[in-house]
Write an enzyme that holds these catalytic residues in place. Structure first.
Site, mmCIF file in Angstrom:
data_model
loop_
_atom_site.group_PDB
_atom_site.id
_atom_site.type_symbol
_atom_site.label_atom_id
_atom_site.label_comp_id
_atom_site.label_asym_id
_atom_site.label_seq_id
_atom_site.Cartn_x
_atom_site.Cartn_y
_atom_site.Cartn_z
ATOM 1 N N HIS A 154 48.285 36.643 50.931
ATOM 2 C CA HIS A 154 47.050 37.338 50.528
ATOM 3 C C HIS A 154 46.842 37.217 48.944
ATOM 4 O O HIS A 154 47.748 37.765 48.090
ATOM 5 C CB HIS A 154 47.429 38.761 50.866
ATOM 6 N N GLU A 165 47.980 39.884 45.796
ATOM 7 C CA GLU A 165 49.339 40.204 45.750
ATOM 8 C C GLU A 165 50.180 39.281 45.045
ATOM 9 O O GLU A 165 50.910 38.683 45.270
ATOM 10 C CB GLU A 165 49.738 40.127 47.272
ATOM 11 N N HIS A 169 55.010 40.383 50.325
ATOM 12 C CA HIS A 169 53.607 40.857 50.482
ATOM 13 C C HIS A 169 53.525 42.347 49.421
ATOM 14 O O HIS A 169 54.501 42.580 49.044
ATOM 15 C CB HIS A 169 53.105 41.444 51.567
ATOM 16 N N GLU A 195 57.145 44.148 51.911
ATOM 17 C CA GLU A 195 56.025 44.830 51.309
ATOM 18 C C GLU A 195 56.715 45.101 49.786
ATOM 19 O O GLU A 195 57.370 46.387 49.819
ATOM 20 C CB GLU A 195 55.485 45.895 52.235
#
Length: 439
Positions: A185, A188, A318, A391
């Site tokens: 993404h 990020e 992420h 994450e």
């Protein structure tokens, strides 16, 4: 940096920054009306995974989900679908005003990008050219440990760099292969720094750190620091942030495919991605329709040697929410076809142990919300690679600003994962060993 969202939006009222689709260099940038913003940040009460899945299924941009709330960015066309969920929505302000508050707004008169770099306060992050130079310097400094190759090209013809770290990097050895991927993404950017941290630690530390040396000597480590370089460059192209998530490949109605909804295992199956080209979770026209995911797929497929997949473990980094996630994402069931009770137990046990080292929250991916076409499901479902999503920092954020922590956090928040990375490498010979099983 860690202002409340309301304070952040208040400080940015009247600022202009448009999150427009990446188009040609003649694109114009019009100011956002603060009276009627095109995109609004909402906090939504979501007590359960089913509630979070209902929110995600509307195609909104899910920024984070934790502690009974989900934070999203919704376009005007998506608000009715959000309201139809029956969940409590709290509007928190203009999404584009948030972005404008994070850095300077520096548009040329015709809207052309003028900087292709990070704004003030973020200079410690690597843009594509700097990342490439860092990887090349690593090979120059450690020719006996590192080998740099491109696994293919992005939509805009940037190299998808992969660096191999091994005590014999030019040789395909009979050792477990471990893959680390970052920056699927675009916005990020902290994940690029995470992959560079892994590269630096296992090369610079080899001569002086016995534990590092042992892992390099007994594993083959592959790192792809930016799976989505076009999107990452677009996100910073003006010298301010755009909050861009997808790649920049045009689609029939807008621009961009979400790489992490474009993988081929149960692609588009289960309401965990969007068929709308304007959505931030647009899954593409078909599995692997994005060139970036297709090239990474090709590399993974190529590592099947003599009928055996050489890659045993994988982490996809992420931001944000400080979570460790594992398959499956497409179903709430802990076990499913291709994932039995022992395998689910091994996933969870290693996930919990890694979380014990970095303080993240461990959970099966679907416990967050349903996703389909994700990289972890494909890695496991097709190749039985023990694949996790991390994450990273922060644990929660005030909307889009959670994606853009200042560069002062890079060192601590990447080093925070050293122990988890080492655990994954340690068990890469046989992950079921962590629950007392053999391979």
């Amino acid at each position: 940096m860690h202002l409340s969202l309301r304070a952040l939006v208040a400080a940015a009222l009247g600022a202009s920054l448009v999150l427009s689709a990446p188009v040609t260099s003649s694109a114009s940038h019009r100011p956002v009306s603060t009276n009627s913003p095109d995109r609004v940040v909402y906090e939504i009460a979501t007590p359960g995974a089913e509630d979070r899945s209902a929110v995600a299924a509307t195609g909104v941009d899910v920024l984070g989900a934790k502690d009974g709330t989900t934070t999203v960015v919704a376009e005007r066309s998506q608000v009715k679908a959000l309201e139809a969920t029956g969940l409590e929505l709290t509007p928190l302000g203009d999404a584009d005003a948030q972005l404008a508050a994070l850095g300077r707004v520096d548009f040329a008169p015709n809207g052309d990008a003028t900087t292709l770099d990070f704004p003030s306060g973020y200079a410690g992050y690597h843009n594509f050219a700097e990342m490439t130079a860092e990887l090349r310097q690593t090979v120059t400094d450690h020719p006996n440990l590192a080998r740099l190759t491109s696994i293919g090209k992005s939509y805009q013809n940037r190299d998808l760099w992969m660096i191999k770290i091994s005590n014999a990097p030019a040789t395909d050895q009979a050792k477990p292969e471990v893959l680390f991927t970052c920056n699927q993404h675009a916005r990020e950017h902290l994940t690029v720094e995470m992959c560079l941290r892994i590269v630096q630690r296992f090369t610079d530390g080899y001569a002086t750190n016995a534990a590092v040396k042992n892992l390099v000597d007994t594993r083959e480590i592959f790192v792809v620091p930016s799976v989505n370089p076009d999107g990452a460059e677009y996100d910073i192209a003006t010298g301010s942030f755009r909050g861009w998530r997808k790649n920049v490949q045009p689609n029939s109605t807008a621009t961009g495919t979400d790489p992490n909804r474009n993988w081929g295992y149960r692609w588009g199956c289960c309401g965990g991605s969007s068929s709308s080209g304007s959505s931030d979770t647009y899954r593409g026209t078909a599995a692997f329709s994005a060139p970036e995911t297709a090239r990474l797929r090709d590399h993974v497929n190529s590592r099947v040697v003599g009928g055996v997949q050489q890659i045993t473990t994988h982490i996809d980094f992420h931001t944000y929410s400080e979570l460790i996630l594992w398959p499956f994402g497409y179903t709430y069931d802990d076990t499913a076809t291709g994932l039995n009770a022992d395998q689910a137990n091994a996933f969870a046990t290693l996930g919990r142990q890694m979380a014990g080292s970095n303080g993240y929250t461990p959970q099966q991916s679907s416990d967050l919300y349903i996703t389909d076409g994700g990289i972890n499901d494909w890695m496991w479902g097709v190749h039985k690679i023990w694949s996790y999503t991390f994450e990273m920092y922060p644990a929660s954020g005030s909307g889009l600003n959670g994606f853009y922590p200042r560069d002062t956090v890079i060192a601590a928040q990447t080093a925070r994962n050293d122990g988890a990375v080492d655990l994954l490498l340690t068990y890469s010979d046989c992950v079921p060993r962590i629950i007392g099983k053999t391979c």
